[in-house]
Design a protein around this motif. Structure first.
Motif, PDB file in Angstrom:
ATOM      1  N   THR A   2       0.825  -1.236  -0.081  1.00  0.00           N
ATOM      2  CA  THR A   2       0.005   0.053   0.077  1.00  0.00           C
ATOM      3  C   THR A   2       0.819   1.211   0.075  1.00  0.00           C
ATOM      4  OG1 THR A   2      -1.582  -1.133   1.246  1.00  0.00           O
ATOM      5  CG2 THR A   2      -1.682   1.365   1.234  1.00  0.00           C
ATOM      6  N   ILE A   3       0.715   2.082  -1.079  1.00  0.00           N
ATOM      7  CA  ILE A   3       1.449   3.227  -1.066  1.00  0.00           C
ATOM      8  C   ILE A   3       0.562   4.480  -0.651  1.00  0.00           C
ATOM      9  CG2 ILE A   3       2.860   4.827  -2.628  1.00  0.00           C
ATOM     10  CD1 ILE A   3       3.245   2.443  -4.355  1.00  0.00           C
ATOM     11  N   THR A   4       1.098   5.464   0.161  1.00  0.00           N
ATOM     12  CA  THR A   4       0.457   6.703   0.496  1.00  0.00           C
ATOM     13  C   THR A   4       1.391   7.756   0.473  1.00  0.00           C
ATOM     14  OG1 THR A   4       0.546   5.902   2.890  1.00  0.00           O
ATOM     15  CG2 THR A   4      -1.223   5.493   2.090  1.00  0.00           C
ATOM     16  N   LEU A   5       0.750   8.881   0.152  1.00  0.00           N
ATOM     17  CA  LEU A   5       1.473  10.284   0.376  1.00  0.00           C
ATOM     18  C   LEU A   5       0.942  11.137   1.467  1.00  0.00           C
ATOM     19  CD1 LEU A   5       1.890   9.039  -2.554  1.00  0.00           C
ATOM     20  CD2 LEU A   5       2.437  11.354  -3.283  1.00  0.00           C
ATOM     21  N   ALA A   6       1.680  11.655   2.330  1.00  0.00           N
ATOM     22  CA  ALA A   6       1.275  12.518   3.250  1.00  0.00           C
ATOM     23  C   ALA A   6       0.583  13.773   2.461  1.00  0.00           C
ATOM     24  CB  ALA A   6       2.493  13.154   3.982  1.00  0.00           C
ATOM     25  N   ASP A   7       1.029  14.232   1.305  1.00  0.00           N
ATOM     26  CA  ASP A   7       0.382  15.519   0.736  1.00  0.00           C
ATOM     27  C   ASP A   7       0.228  14.895  -0.835  1.00  0.00           C
ATOM     28  OD1 ASP A   7      -0.606  17.780  -0.279  1.00  0.00           O
ATOM     29  OD2 ASP A   7       1.005  19.078   0.277  1.00  0.00           O
ATOM     30  N   THR A   8      -1.106  15.022  -1.231  1.00  0.00           N
ATOM     31  CA  THR A   8      -1.132  14.494  -2.749  1.00  0.00           C
ATOM     32  C   THR A   8      -1.293  15.722  -3.612  1.00  0.00           C
ATOM     33  OG1 THR A   8      -3.784  14.510  -2.250  1.00  0.00           O
ATOM     34  CG2 THR A   8      -2.267  12.407  -1.979  1.00  0.00           C
ATOM     35  N   SER A   9      -1.364  16.930  -2.920  1.00  0.00           N
ATOM     36  CA  SER A   9      -1.564  18.337  -3.808  1.00  0.00           C
ATOM     37  C   SER A   9      -0.567  19.265  -3.808  1.00  0.00           C
ATOM     38  CB  SER A   9      -2.741  18.907  -3.503  1.00  0.00           C
ATOM     39  OG  SER A   9      -4.054  18.219  -3.368  1.00  0.00           O
ATOM     40  N   LEU A  10       0.830  18.836  -4.244  1.00  0.00           N
ATOM     41  CA  LEU A  10       1.813  19.507  -4.169  1.00  0.00           C
ATOM     42  C   LEU A  10       1.757  20.834  -4.970  1.00  0.00           C
ATOM     43  CD1 LEU A  10       4.452  16.533  -3.862  1.00  0.00           C
ATOM     44  CD2 LEU A  10       3.500  17.868  -2.046  1.00  0.00           C
ATOM     45  N   ILE A  11       2.753  21.725  -4.509  1.00  0.00           N
ATOM     46  CA  ILE A  11       3.068  22.846  -5.458  1.00  0.00           C
ATOM     47  C   ILE A  11       4.344  22.996  -5.733  1.00  0.00           C
ATOM     48  CG2 ILE A  11       0.665  23.953  -4.966  1.00  0.00           C
ATOM     49  CD1 ILE A  11       2.415  25.983  -3.219  1.00  0.00           C
ATOM     50  N   ALA A  12       5.076  23.824  -6.586  1.00  0.00           N
ATOM     51  CA  ALA A  12       6.169  23.985  -6.756  1.00  0.00           C
ATOM     52  C   ALA A  12       7.162  24.336  -5.660  1.00  0.00           C
ATOM     53  CB  ALA A  12       6.598  25.060  -7.787  1.00  0.00           C
ATOM     54  N   GLY A  13       8.294  23.473  -5.255  1.00  0.00           N
ATOM     55  CA  GLY A  13       9.002  23.786  -4.115  1.00  0.00           C
ATOM     56  C   GLY A  13       8.699  22.788  -3.008  1.00  0.00           C
ATOM     57  N   GLU A  14       7.248  22.237  -3.161  1.00  0.00           N
ATOM     58  CA  GLU A  14       7.213  21.258  -1.984  1.00  0.00           C
ATOM     59  C   GLU A  14       7.657  20.173  -1.923  1.00  0.00           C
ATOM     60  OE1 GLU A  14       2.934  23.157  -0.352  1.00  0.00           O
ATOM     61  OE2 GLU A  14       2.895  21.503  -1.875  1.00  0.00           O
ATOM     62  N   THR A  15       7.468  19.304  -0.901  1.00  0.00           N
ATOM     63  CA  THR A  15       8.057  17.638  -0.961  1.00  0.00           C
ATOM     64  C   THR A  15       6.892  16.988  -0.187  1.00  0.00           C
ATOM     65  OG1 THR A  15       9.554  17.869   0.771  1.00  0.00           O
ATOM     66  CG2 THR A  15      10.488  18.000  -1.429  1.00  0.00           C
ATOM     67  N   THR A  16       6.879  15.645  -0.503  1.00  0.00           N
ATOM     68  CA  THR A  16       5.999  15.044   0.595  1.00  0.00           C
ATOM     69  C   THR A  16       6.548  13.509   0.947  1.00  0.00           C
ATOM     70  OG1 THR A  16       3.730  14.067   0.979  1.00  0.00           O
ATOM     71  CG2 THR A  16       4.665  13.813  -1.309  1.00  0.00           C
ATOM     72  N   THR A  17       6.166  12.923   1.939  1.00  0.00           N
ATOM     73  CA  THR A  17       6.751  11.569   2.404  1.00  0.00           C
ATOM     74  C   THR A  17       5.664  10.454   1.567  1.00  0.00           C
ATOM     75  OG1 THR A  17       7.459  12.708   4.445  1.00  0.00           O
ATOM     76  CG2 THR A  17       7.329  10.392   4.461  1.00  0.00           C
ATOM     77  N   VAL A  18       6.450   9.706   1.220  1.00  0.00           N
ATOM     78  CA  VAL A  18       5.717   8.573   0.518  1.00  0.00           C
ATOM     79  C   VAL A  18       6.142   7.337   1.571  1.00  0.00           C
ATOM     80  CG1 VAL A  18       5.692   6.925  -1.286  1.00  0.00           C
ATOM     81  CG2 VAL A  18       6.165   9.322  -1.668  1.00  0.00           C
ATOM     82  N   THR A  19       4.957   6.478   1.971  1.00  0.00           N
ATOM     83  CA  THR A  19       4.839   5.606   2.981  1.00  0.00           C
ATOM     84  C   THR A  19       4.585   4.193   2.056  1.00  0.00           C
ATOM     85  OG1 THR A  19       4.669   7.094   4.696  1.00  0.00           O
ATOM     86  CG2 THR A  19       4.238   4.667   4.974  1.00  0.00           C
ATOM     87  N   ILE A  20       5.346   3.327   2.250  1.00  0.00           N
ATOM     88  CA  ILE A  20       4.947   1.951   1.626  1.00  0.00           C
ATOM     89  C   ILE A  20       4.801   0.851   2.456  1.00  0.00           C
ATOM     90  CG2 ILE A  20       5.795   0.458  -0.209  1.00  0.00           C
ATOM     91  CD1 ILE A  20       7.385   2.609  -1.430  1.00  0.00           C
ATOM     92  N   VAL A  21       3.628   0.361   2.558  1.00  0.00           N
ATOM     93  CA  VAL A  21       3.600  -0.697   3.821  1.00  0.00           C
ATOM     94  C   VAL A  21       3.259  -2.140   3.147  1.00  0.00           C
ATOM     95  CG1 VAL A  21       2.234  -1.263   5.687  1.00  0.00           C
ATOM     96  CG2 VAL A  21       2.549   1.078   5.451  1.00  0.00           C
ATOM     97  N   PHE A  22       4.156  -3.277   3.505  1.00  0.00           N
ATOM     98  CA  PHE A  22       3.838  -4.453   3.165  1.00  0.00           C
ATOM     99  C   PHE A  22       3.138  -5.122   4.181  1.00  0.00           C
ATOM    100  CE2 PHE A  22       7.443  -2.838   0.839  1.00  0.00           C
ATOM    101  CZ  PHE A  22       7.235  -3.103  -0.477  1.00  0.00           C
ATOM    102  N   ASN A  23       2.586  -6.382   3.685  1.00  0.00           N
ATOM    103  CA  ASN A  23       1.790  -7.272   4.653  1.00  0.00           C
ATOM    104  C   ASN A  23       3.029  -8.042   5.450  1.00  0.00           C
ATOM    105  OD1 ASN A  23      -0.572  -6.369   3.944  1.00  0.00           O
ATOM    106  ND2 ASN A  23      -0.664  -7.941   2.351  1.00  0.00           N
ATOM    107  N   GLU A  24       4.170  -8.262   4.935  1.00  0.00           N
ATOM    108  CA  GLU A  24       5.206  -9.037   5.660  1.00  0.00           C
ATOM    109  C   GLU A  24       6.531  -8.194   5.481  1.00  0.00           C
ATOM    110  OE1 GLU A  24       6.265 -11.960   2.173  1.00  0.00           O
ATOM    111  OE2 GLU A  24       4.450 -12.454   3.196  1.00  0.00           O
ATOM    112  N   THR A  25       7.510  -8.817   6.503  1.00  0.00           N
ATOM    113  CA  THR A  25       8.824  -8.268   6.307  1.00  0.00           C
ATOM    114  C   THR A  25       9.562  -7.993   4.785  1.00  0.00           C
ATOM    115  OG1 THR A  25       9.020  -8.699   8.735  1.00  0.00           O
ATOM    116  CG2 THR A  25      11.182  -8.442   7.421  1.00  0.00           C
ATOM    117  N   VAL A  26      10.011  -7.109   4.618  1.00  0.00           N
ATOM    118  CA  VAL A  26      10.759  -7.221   3.146  1.00  0.00           C
ATOM    119  C   VAL A  26      12.199  -6.925   3.364  1.00  0.00           C
ATOM    120  CG1 VAL A  26      10.676  -6.092   0.948  1.00  0.00           C
ATOM    121  CG2 VAL A  26       8.686  -6.363   2.017  1.00  0.00           C
ATOM    122  N   THR A  27      13.236  -7.540   2.823  1.00  0.00           N
ATOM    123  CA  THR A  27      14.415  -7.306   2.878  1.00  0.00           C
ATOM    124  C   THR A  27      14.985  -6.777   1.527  1.00  0.00           C
ATOM    125  OG1 THR A  27      15.049  -9.369   2.841  1.00  0.00           O
ATOM    126  CG2 THR A  27      14.977  -8.345   4.975  1.00  0.00           C
TER     127      THR A  27
END
Length: 76
Positions: A2-27
């Motif tokens: 599952t991929i989520t963004l902290a902010d989905t309406s970015l404007i020039a100069g902004e950044t956002t945190t992307v979070t990727i969550v898996f059902n199990e441990t990933v290496t």
């Protein structure tokens, strides 16, 4: 994954945190496993939480591009 963004309406100069969550441990998960073909931006280094299921990175959009159909995916 599952991929989520902290902010989905970015404007020039902004950044956002992307979070990727898996059902199990990933290496061995790297930025090369993330599909940014239609994202119009770049992704910073990935950081894993202690559980190995939750990963985060900073997304920086490309300047001067406005597109509401951007996507970020994971090549499973």
């Amino acid at each position: 994954a599952t991929i989520t963004l902290a902010d989905t309406s970015l404007i020039a100069g902004e950044t956002t945190t992307v979070t990727i969550v898996f059902n199990e441990t990933v290496t061995g998960f790297t930025r090369e496993d993330i599909v940014l073909t239609d994202a119009n931006g770049t992704l910073g280094p990935l950081t894993a939480n202690a559980d190995g299921k939750t990963w985060t990175a900073t997304f920086t959009p490309t300047n001067n591009i406005e597109d509401s159909s951007n996507t970020i995916g994971v090549n499973l």
